[in-house]
Design a protein around this motif. Sequence first.
Motif, mmCIF file in Angstrom:
data_model
loop_
_atom_site.group_PDB
_atom_site.id
_atom_site.type_symbol
_atom_site.label_atom_id
_atom_site.label_comp_id
_atom_site.label_asym_id
_atom_site.label_seq_id
_atom_site.Cartn_x
_atom_site.Cartn_y
_atom_site.Cartn_z
ATOM 1 N N TRP A 1 56.972 25.374 -9.117
ATOM 2 C CA TRP A 1 56.712 26.374 -10.180
ATOM 3 C C TRP A 1 57.251 27.714 -9.692
ATOM 4 O O TRP A 1 57.103 28.063 -8.516
ATOM 5 C CB TRP A 1 55.198 26.497 -10.439
ATOM 6 C CG TRP A 1 54.835 26.996 -11.807
ATOM 7 C CD1 TRP A 1 54.632 26.222 -12.924
ATOM 8 C CD2 TRP A 1 54.627 28.358 -12.223
ATOM 9 N NE1 TRP A 1 54.303 27.026 -13.995
ATOM 10 C CE2 TRP A 1 54.295 28.348 -13.590
ATOM 11 C CE3 TRP A 1 54.680 29.574 -11.576
ATOM 12 C CZ2 TRP A 1 54.022 29.491 -14.328
ATOM 13 C CZ3 TRP A 1 54.409 30.745 -12.295
ATOM 14 C CH2 TRP A 1 54.083 30.690 -13.664
ATOM 15 N N TYR B 1 53.635 36.214 -14.378
ATOM 16 C CA TYR B 1 52.485 36.523 -15.228
ATOM 17 C C TYR B 1 52.603 38.011 -15.522
ATOM 18 O O TYR B 1 52.834 38.819 -14.606
ATOM 19 C CB TYR B 1 51.164 36.219 -14.506
ATOM 20 C CG TYR B 1 50.771 34.766 -14.625
ATOM 21 C CD1 TYR B 1 49.941 34.323 -15.651
ATOM 22 C CD2 TYR B 1 51.254 33.817 -13.730
ATOM 23 C CE1 TYR B 1 49.591 32.987 -15.775
ATOM 24 C CE2 TYR B 1 50.913 32.468 -13.849
ATOM 25 C CZ TYR B 1 50.078 32.063 -14.874
ATOM 26 O OH TYR B 1 49.743 30.746 -15.013
ATOM 27 N N ALA C 1 51.488 26.006 -17.644
ATOM 28 C CA ALA C 1 50.511 26.624 -16.742
ATOM 29 C C ALA C 1 49.386 27.280 -17.522
ATOM 30 O O ALA C 1 49.495 27.482 -18.739
ATOM 31 C CB ALA C 1 51.220 27.666 -15.884
ATOM 32 N N CYS C 2 48.309 27.633 -16.821
ATOM 33 C CA CYS C 2 47.203 28.318 -17.491
ATOM 34 C C CYS C 2 47.711 29.655 -18.042
ATOM 35 O O CYS C 2 48.587 30.290 -17.446
ATOM 36 C CB CYS C 2 46.018 28.517 -16.553
ATOM 37 S SG CYS C 2 46.354 29.539 -15.155
ATOM 38 N N ILE D 1 44.917 34.913 -16.728
ATOM 39 C CA ILE D 1 44.244 35.013 -15.434
ATOM 40 C C ILE D 1 43.635 36.420 -15.323
ATOM 41 O O ILE D 1 44.367 37.419 -15.310
ATOM 42 C CB ILE D 1 45.225 34.771 -14.260
ATOM 43 C CG1 ILE D 1 45.877 33.383 -14.369
ATOM 44 C CG2 ILE D 1 44.506 34.925 -12.935
ATOM 45 C CD1 ILE D 1 46.890 33.074 -13.267
ATOM 46 N N LYS E 1 40.945 37.088 -10.112
ATOM 47 C CA LYS E 1 40.754 35.633 -10.112
ATOM 48 C C LYS E 1 42.006 34.929 -9.607
ATOM 49 O O LYS E 1 43.139 35.357 -9.903
ATOM 50 C CB LYS E 1 40.448 35.120 -11.531
ATOM 51 C CG LYS E 1 39.201 35.699 -12.127
ATOM 52 C CD LYS E 1 37.958 35.170 -11.425
ATOM 53 C CE LYS E 1 36.695 35.753 -12.042
ATOM 54 N NZ LYS E 1 35.523 35.628 -11.178
ATOM 55 N N GLY E 2 41.807 33.803 -8.924
ATOM 56 C CA GLY E 2 42.938 33.017 -8.432
ATOM 57 C C GLY E 2 43.783 33.819 -7.449
ATOM 58 O O GLY E 2 43.448 34.954 -7.071
ATOM 59 N N VAL E 3 44.885 33.221 -7.030
ATOM 60 C CA VAL E 3 45.777 33.906 -6.089
ATOM 61 C C VAL E 3 46.484 35.053 -6.821
ATOM 62 O O VAL E 3 46.617 36.164 -6.299
ATOM 63 C CB VAL E 3 46.807 32.913 -5.491
ATOM 64 C CG1 VAL E 3 47.638 33.612 -4.421
ATOM 65 C CG2 VAL E 3 46.119 31.684 -4.898
ATOM 66 N N CYS E 4 46.894 34.773 -8.073
ATOM 67 C CA CYS E 4 47.638 35.790 -8.836
ATOM 68 C C CYS E 4 46.786 37.018 -9.129
ATOM 69 O O CYS E 4 47.203 38.159 -8.890
ATOM 70 C CB CYS E 4 48.142 35.190 -10.154
ATOM 71 S SG CYS E 4 49.404 33.933 -9.921
ATOM 72 N N HIS F 1 41.226 29.485 -6.033
ATOM 73 C CA HIS F 1 42.595 29.124 -6.426
ATOM 74 C C HIS F 1 42.570 28.389 -7.760
ATOM 75 O O HIS F 1 41.733 27.509 -7.993
ATOM 76 C CB HIS F 1 43.232 28.231 -5.348
ATOM 77 C CG HIS F 1 44.485 27.569 -5.800
ATOM 78 N ND1 HIS F 1 44.544 26.224 -6.143
ATOM 79 C CD2 HIS F 1 45.733 28.060 -5.996
ATOM 80 C CE1 HIS F 1 45.777 25.935 -6.514
ATOM 81 N NE2 HIS F 1 46.515 27.024 -6.428
ATOM 82 N N ILE F 2 43.499 28.753 -8.649
ATOM 83 C CA ILE F 2 43.573 28.107 -9.964
ATOM 84 C C ILE F 2 44.667 27.050 -9.895
ATOM 85 O O ILE F 2 45.851 27.385 -9.713
ATOM 86 C CB ILE F 2 43.885 29.142 -11.062
ATOM 87 C CG1 ILE F 2 42.786 30.224 -11.086
ATOM 88 C CG2 ILE F 2 44.000 28.463 -12.428
ATOM 89 C CD1 ILE F 2 43.187 31.480 -11.856
ATOM 90 N N CYS G 1 47.064 24.876 -11.492
ATOM 91 C CA CYS G 1 47.745 24.552 -12.748
ATOM 92 C C CYS G 1 48.474 23.226 -12.593
ATOM 93 O O CYS G 1 48.569 22.452 -13.534
ATOM 94 C CB CYS G 1 48.744 25.645 -13.102
ATOM 95 S SG CYS G 1 47.951 27.220 -13.441
ATOM 96 N N GLU H 1 51.492 28.698 -1.844
ATOM 97 C CA GLU H 1 51.810 29.642 -2.923
ATOM 98 C C GLU H 1 52.185 31.011 -2.351
ATOM 99 O O GLU H 1 51.679 31.422 -1.295
ATOM 100 C CB GLU H 1 50.566 29.763 -3.828
ATOM 101 C CG GLU H 1 50.757 30.581 -5.071
ATOM 102 C CD GLU H 1 49.718 30.248 -6.150
ATOM 103 O OE1 GLU H 1 48.898 29.333 -5.962
ATOM 104 O OE2 GLU H 1 49.754 30.920 -7.199
ATOM 105 N N ASP I 1 55.142 34.642 -9.179
ATOM 106 C CA ASP I 1 54.376 33.567 -8.529
ATOM 107 C C ASP I 1 55.280 32.382 -8.215
ATOM 108 O O ASP I 1 55.998 31.889 -9.096
ATOM 109 C CB ASP I 1 53.258 33.136 -9.501
ATOM 110 C CG ASP I 1 52.391 32.024 -8.939
ATOM 111 O OD1 ASP I 1 52.352 31.848 -7.713
ATOM 112 O OD2 ASP I 1 51.735 31.339 -9.753
ATOM 113 N N ASP J 1 55.153 28.448 -6.435
ATOM 114 C CA ASP J 1 54.318 27.368 -5.909
ATOM 115 C C ASP J 1 55.202 26.326 -5.262
ATOM 116 O O ASP J 1 56.329 26.074 -5.730
ATOM 117 C CB ASP J 1 53.565 26.663 -7.053
ATOM 118 C CG ASP J 1 52.405 27.469 -7.580
ATOM 119 O OD1 ASP J 1 52.459 28.708 -7.472
ATOM 120 O OD2 ASP J 1 51.468 26.862 -8.101
HETATM 121 N N1 SME Z 1 47.703 29.124 -8.721
HETATM 122 C C1 SME Z 1 47.658 30.365 -9.449
HETATM 123 C C2 SME Z 1 47.677 30.128 -10.939
HETATM 124 C C3 SME Z 1 49.020 30.123 -11.532
HETATM 125 S S1 SME Z 1 49.843 28.694 -11.252
HETATM 126 O O1 SME Z 1 50.038 28.483 -9.831
HETATM 127 C C4 SME Z 1 51.256 28.634 -12.053
HETATM 128 C C5 SME Z 1 46.455 31.177 -9.052
HETATM 129 O O2 SME Z 1 45.578 30.688 -8.333
HETATM 130 O O3 SME Z 1 46.381 32.326 -9.469
#
Ligand code: SME
Length: 161
Positions: free
Chosen positions: A54, A58, A75-76, A79, A83-86, A107-108, A110, A117, A133, A135
Amino acid sequence: MSFAFAIDPRQSPADFYEALHDAAKSLLQGEHDRVANAANLSALIYSQVPDLNWAGFYLFDGSELVVGPFQGLPACVRIPLGKGVCGTAALERRVLRVDDVDQFPGHIACDSASRSELVIPLFKDEQLLGVLDLDSPKAARFGEADERGITRLAELWLEAC
Ligand code: SME
């Protein structure tokens, strides 16, 4: 202009990212539309950088991150900051390089194939525009050279905005 980029991934990381930077520069040359540039930069990164599942943007809509141009599986969409890595990279205004996403709290996932990441926050004049981002299905895929190289590509996008 040719769109057929083929950068040899076997050269040194420094040479590889220099060539990728040159390609990105010519791709973004004279264009200021941020979505168009994000789309082409995502496609360039995804097609040239080995071992990605990926690559994309975002974009910050004033309240949260919303998925923008990308390559990879769907993808989600949204965000929240923090929250999450992003969202964490955006809130803390720092690059996050995660060797094992399972060890990153919140970590989210997707794409369940993702193992590591790299997230570059995108700030222009102190304003958050989004994140870039990447992955990988490989653990610890991203090193310092990748962080430096991808950060320089993000800077090209920011300059063109
Ligand atoms: N893993 C990301 C979410 C976006 S996807 O990897 C495309 C996160 O934890 O923010």
